[in-house]
Design an enzyme around this catalytic site. Sequence first.
Site, PDB file in Angstrom:
ATOM      1  CE  LYS A 254      11.572  -5.099  -3.635  1.00  0.00           C
ATOM      2  NZ  LYS A 254      10.475  -5.814  -4.328  1.00  0.00           N
ATOM      3  CG  ASP A 259       7.367  -7.620   0.595  1.00  0.00           C
ATOM      4  OD1 ASP A 259       6.718  -6.964   1.434  1.00  0.00           O
ATOM      5  OD2 ASP A 259       7.101  -7.630  -0.622  1.00  0.00           O
ATOM      6  CE  LYS A 266       5.145 -10.025  -0.607  1.00  0.00           C
ATOM      7  NZ  LYS A 266       4.743  -9.710  -1.996  1.00  0.00           N
ATOM      8  CG  ASP A 277      11.079  -8.518  -2.315  1.00  0.00           C
ATOM      9  OD1 ASP A 277      11.113  -8.661  -3.549  1.00  0.00           O
ATOM     10  OD2 ASP A 277      10.311  -7.704  -1.757  1.00  0.00           O
ATOM     11  CG  ASP A 337       2.884  -6.841  -1.271  1.00  0.00           C
ATOM     12  OD1 ASP A 337       4.059  -6.889  -0.850  1.00  0.00           O
ATOM     13  OD2 ASP A 337       2.356  -7.764  -1.914  1.00  0.00           O
ATOM     14  CD  GLU A 339       7.884  -4.133  -0.849  1.00  0.00           C
ATOM     15  OE1 GLU A 339       8.773  -4.789  -1.417  1.00  0.00           O
ATOM     16  OE2 GLU A 339       6.662  -4.400  -0.988  1.00  0.00           O
ATOM     17  NE  ARG A 341       5.538  -0.154  -7.144  1.00  0.00           N
ATOM     18  CZ  ARG A 341       4.591  -0.702  -7.898  1.00  0.00           C
ATOM     19  NH1 ARG A 341       3.671   0.057  -8.489  1.00  0.00           N
ATOM     20  NH2 ARG A 341       4.558  -2.006  -8.073  1.00  0.00           N
TER      21      ARG A 341
END
Length: 488
Positions: A254, A259, A266, A277, A337, A339, A341
């Site tokens: 990933k 993010d 968030k 992230d 959020d 995102e 996956r």
Amino acid sequence: MPDIDLLSPPTTDLTSAPDLSSALADATGEGGIDLLVVDAAHLAPLAEMGVELPADAEALLTGDELVDLTRPEGSRSIARVVGVATPADTDALRRLGARVGRAGAGLARVVVAASAPDLRPLVEGLVLGGYRSARRGPEGPVAGLEPAGATVVVTGDAALDLDHVTTVTAASLLARNLANTPSNLKDPQWMVERAREVAERRGLEMEVWEQDRLVAEGFGGLLAVGGGSTRPPRLVRLTHGTKGDAPHVVLVGKGITFDTGGINVKPAAGMVSMRTDMSGSAVVLSVIDAVAALELPVHLTVLLPLAENTFGEASYRPSDVIAPYGGRRTVEVTNTDAEGRIVLADALAYADDHLEPDVLVDVATLTGAARVALARSMAALFTPDDALAGELSEAGAAVGEPYWRLPLHEEYREYLRSDVADLDNAPGKVGAVTAALFLQEFVGERRWAHLDIAGPGRSDDDTGLLSVGATGYGARTLLSWLTGPRGS
């Protein structure tokens, strides 16, 4: 990384005063020793050399702390002498190495005289504990990302393959450096350039998908997640080796370079650590770098799906329906959020369609639920393959990166149902499990495992083997696994 040398001639008995004195003289050179670390087996020769020992020295050395001893009177060659307990337990020996690594950070010369039969864990701890994240001053970033550290001479284990151990352990440091880089400096294209550096350094095959190609080939996940940013998404493929006797392993990491959560933004406190992230992509990039450096006989491909999840006029929205690569599933976006996956779905589907992997493993700081379940010292492992679960768990245990296998519980797959698409990206129930079930929809019939490193992938303090910020968790596990036997 500390510059670690090994002084251990086969005929040397470091528990004898003459041999220890000779080894220390060899280690000292012209600059002297800033820190000498010894265990209980070396107390007697130290006393013969003139080091003043407390009456209860052996008792003191049964504890976990570093115990200051008194250096030889009038000696200028040794600045500080410390005694330690050398545990037989591998994990404890690794933690001891990390304590010594921290104590020696910034020093020019540290010598460790230890009597453990296998010093590999100690060296791993020295490398990891000596790590310091790069600091940035008022005139801009500090040149280079190599952490400050001591020059360390380890004595005691002639059988230790020092180059192998330090190369594998340094993979964690590369992953930390990449993930700790601030996101104003790091975007998807920045990661492309770091991957290019690895490819050129190691002679790897490299392919990059830029925006137009992502559109043309239908990478709907990356395009949706990265659509709100002025810094467009990328996909990178790096390959080591060719298809042969060894199984083809594909690692997917990933790569969300920052993010915000997107339109489902968030809380402010939740964004502070989001430069890390993309730790999954940092981990798999560092793994292929080390695999090539060690010339391991494996056929390895890594995929880096890279995007910045922010918000703008072109951001994807809650209630959008998107189609990740290959069109095998449509996805209703119920939370922007969730995102990670979505970009992983693109890469996993591409791997299944085009790379013919024998084994497919993804690594991601994916869910807060995994962190809540397992805290900061253990990662979640998902796979329907019992043999693969055993291989990865054993590989992690061997290097001090534990995993707990969580179930891909079929009854929870119902939660992924959507009224307007094939899948809901964020049903809000059983978070870590439903996230893994979502990913499973894109791997076909491949042998597959998902490592959710959201807990141990970041650390709030310097403790054990971990350091503040990104930890590189998973890099040493995958290298241990790739080095050992793998079922096909």
